[in-house]
Design a protein around this motif. Structure first.
Motif, short mmCIF file in Angstrom:
data_model
loop_
_atom_site.label_atom_id
_atom_site.label_comp_id
_atom_site.label_asym_id
_atom_site.label_seq_id
_atom_site.Cartn_x
_atom_site.Cartn_y
_atom_site.Cartn_z
N LEU A 299 13.05 -1.38 -16.87
CA LEU A 299 13.01 0.05 -16.53
C LEU A 299 12.31 0.21 -15.18
O LEU A 299 11.12 -0.03 -15.04
N LEU A 300 13.10 0.63 -14.20
CA LEU A 300 12.67 0.64 -12.80
C LEU A 300 12.67 2.05 -12.24
O LEU A 300 13.58 2.84 -12.53
N LEU A 301 11.65 2.37 -11.44
CA LEU A 301 11.58 3.67 -10.76
C LEU A 301 11.25 3.42 -9.29
O LEU A 301 10.36 2.63 -8.96
N ILE A 302 12.00 4.11 -8.40
CA ILE A 302 11.78 3.98 -6.96
C ILE A 302 11.47 5.36 -6.38
O ILE A 302 12.18 6.33 -6.65
N LEU A 303 10.39 5.43 -5.60
CA LEU A 303 10.00 6.66 -4.92
C LEU A 303 10.24 6.52 -3.42
O LEU A 303 9.83 5.53 -2.81
N LYS A 304 10.92 7.51 -2.84
CA LYS A 304 11.07 7.57 -1.39
C LYS A 304 10.03 8.54 -0.85
O LYS A 304 9.99 9.70 -1.24
N HIS A 305 9.17 8.04 0.09
CA HIS A 305 8.07 8.85 0.59
C HIS A 305 8.42 9.55 1.91
O HIS A 305 8.04 10.69 2.12
N ASP A 306 9.09 8.84 2.79
CA ASP A 306 9.57 9.44 4.04
C ASP A 306 10.75 8.59 4.52
O ASP A 306 11.33 7.83 3.74
N ASN A 307 11.09 8.71 5.79
CA ASN A 307 12.25 7.98 6.30
C ASN A 307 12.02 6.49 6.43
O ASN A 307 12.97 5.72 6.63
N GLN A 308 10.78 6.06 6.32
CA GLN A 308 10.46 4.63 6.46
C GLN A 308 9.99 3.99 5.15
O GLN A 308 10.43 2.89 4.81
N PHE A 309 9.12 4.68 4.41
CA PHE A 309 8.42 4.02 3.31
C PHE A 309 8.95 4.44 1.93
O PHE A 309 9.33 5.60 1.72
N MET A 310 8.96 3.48 1.03
CA MET A 310 9.25 3.73 -0.38
C MET A 310 8.42 2.78 -1.23
O MET A 310 7.97 1.72 -0.75
N SER A 311 8.19 3.15 -2.47
CA SER A 311 7.43 2.30 -3.41
C SER A 311 8.27 2.04 -4.66
O SER A 311 9.07 2.89 -5.07
N ILE A 312 8.07 0.84 -5.25
CA ILE A 312 8.89 0.37 -6.37
C ILE A 312 7.98 0.05 -7.55
O ILE A 312 6.94 -0.59 -7.39
N TYR A 313 8.39 0.50 -8.76
CA TYR A 313 7.61 0.30 -9.98
C TYR A 313 8.56 -0.24 -11.05
O TYR A 313 9.48 0.45 -11.47
#
Length: 373
Positions: A299-313
């Motif tokens: 079970l995976l969740l991805i957050l996009k923070h801005d045009n460059q950065f994202m975080s993966i859980y």
């Protein structure tokens, strides 16, 4: 010479025969491998289904616990109200007893006594009127006592209903927990079966490379799909928070960025060990661009923070957000689990800049003796 030619002919025939046998073995082996891969795919699909169900159950258990707490608070409020009503009833009883003692002091034949001691008609009329009012007041007090008793009985019945409902909720909670434990056992069994099929490091390496490729494709597609997401108030830009971000969960770092995996590849994130069911929090505001099960990551969740950065859980037990949801920093987005074939609970956490993995330890707060907080 003729014997030599016959010998060569026989040798060629034997080689063709051997080649035919070898081809047969290869075909049989390929068939076995096809069946094996088909079986593995079937088991992984079943595993995905169980892990999703497990995630839904975990979410439902959290909701039932919250309801249980609310019911206990309501029960406490009703008990306090019941105590107040009983105190009011005691006061009414005391007042009524006082009035009865006062009436008794006047005598059982109050009207006759009053008539014998009246010298004037006006005085007699006022006394009789007072006596009637006095009796009416007694009747009103009795009615009030009855009303208070009815109110207390209604409160008692309401309390019993609340307690009955609370017990029903708690029983449902126990059943949900039992179902969750059964699902966990079934999942462990499936994991054991899958691992027994993946015997060689070559298979693991190929699978990991495929998972990596799938994730990169997924991130690329998610980035393209999230171009038109509404803006969110983020405060200080992500790139200015290097070394200041909070970790998504408290726990022990058991795998570091760049450390070697058993397959020979290297980790592109970190794994944080924490108890199963522990809340996972967003490290920075953003939007959810993926929230589902993915092979190799559970079970995976991805957050996009801005045009460059994202975080993966990844490896979560359950996901609390859906695609498109805006998320604030520190908001709960998932719970720690062991999905994706993990044998122990933990969180796979990664940060990407322009699609490339970067070390989370350089962006989040410093670790203390291998632990994060």
């Amino acid at each position: 010479m003729l014997a030599f030619i016959f010998c060569l002919a026989a040798s060629a025939a034997d080689q063709k025969k051997d080649l035919s046998i070898l081809d047969g073995k290869i075909r049989a082996l390929r068939q076995q491998m096809t069946q094996l891969f088909s079986k593995r795919q079937s088991l992984e699909n079943e595993l995905a289904k169980i892990e999703k169900q497990s995630g839904h159950l975990a979410k439902k258990i959290r909701r039932l616990k919250s309801q249980s707490i609310q019911l206990k608070e309501k029960k406490h409020d009703i008990e306090k109200k019941l105590a107040r009503e009983k105190a009011a009833l005691d006061r009414l009883k005391s007042q009524l007893a006082h009035n009865i003692r006062a009436a008794y002091s006047i005598g059982k034949q109050e009207p006759l006594k009053l008539l014998l001691h009246q010298n004037q008609v006006a005085t007699l009329s006022r006394t009789l009127t007072y006596y009637r009012y006095f009796n009416r007041a007694r009747l009103a007090e009795i009615a009030q006592v009855k009303q208070q008793l009815a109110s207390i009985q209604a409160l008692t019945k309401s309390l019993e209903q609340k307690e009955s409902h609370l017990q029903s909720v708690l029983e449902e909670l126990k059943q949900e927990r039992l179902a969750l434990e059964q699902l966990k056992k079934s999942r462990k069994k499936l994991l054991s079966l899958i691992k027994s099929k993946l015997k060689t490091q070559k298979d693991k390496l190929a699978q990991l490379q495929k998972n990596k490729h799938n994730l990169e494709k997924l991130i690329q597609k998610a980035q393209q799909a999230s171009t038109f997401l509404p803006s969110i108030n983020q405060g200080k830009p992500f790139h200015q928070l290097k070394g200041q971000l909070h970790w998504p969960v408290k726990g022990k770092l058991v795998r570091r960025f760049g450390s070697r995996r058993s397959s020979g590849t290297r980790w592109e994130g970190v794994i944080i060990q924490a108890p199963e069911g522990t809340p996972v929090r967003a490290i920075y505001p953003g939007h959810v661009i993926f929230a589902d099960w993915l092979k190799g990551y559970g079970l995976l969740l991805i957050l996009k923070h801005d045009n460059q950065f994202m975080s993966i859980y990844a490896f979560n037990q359950s996901l609390m957000k859906n695609v498109g949801d805006p998320v604030e920093a520190g908001e709960i987005i998932a719970t720690i689990g062991r999905s994706g074939g993990r044998s122990s609970p933990g969180l796979y956490f990664a940060i990407r800049k322009s699609g490339k993995p970067i070390n989370p330890e350089r962006w989040c707060r410093k670790t203390k003796r291998g632990r994060v907080s």
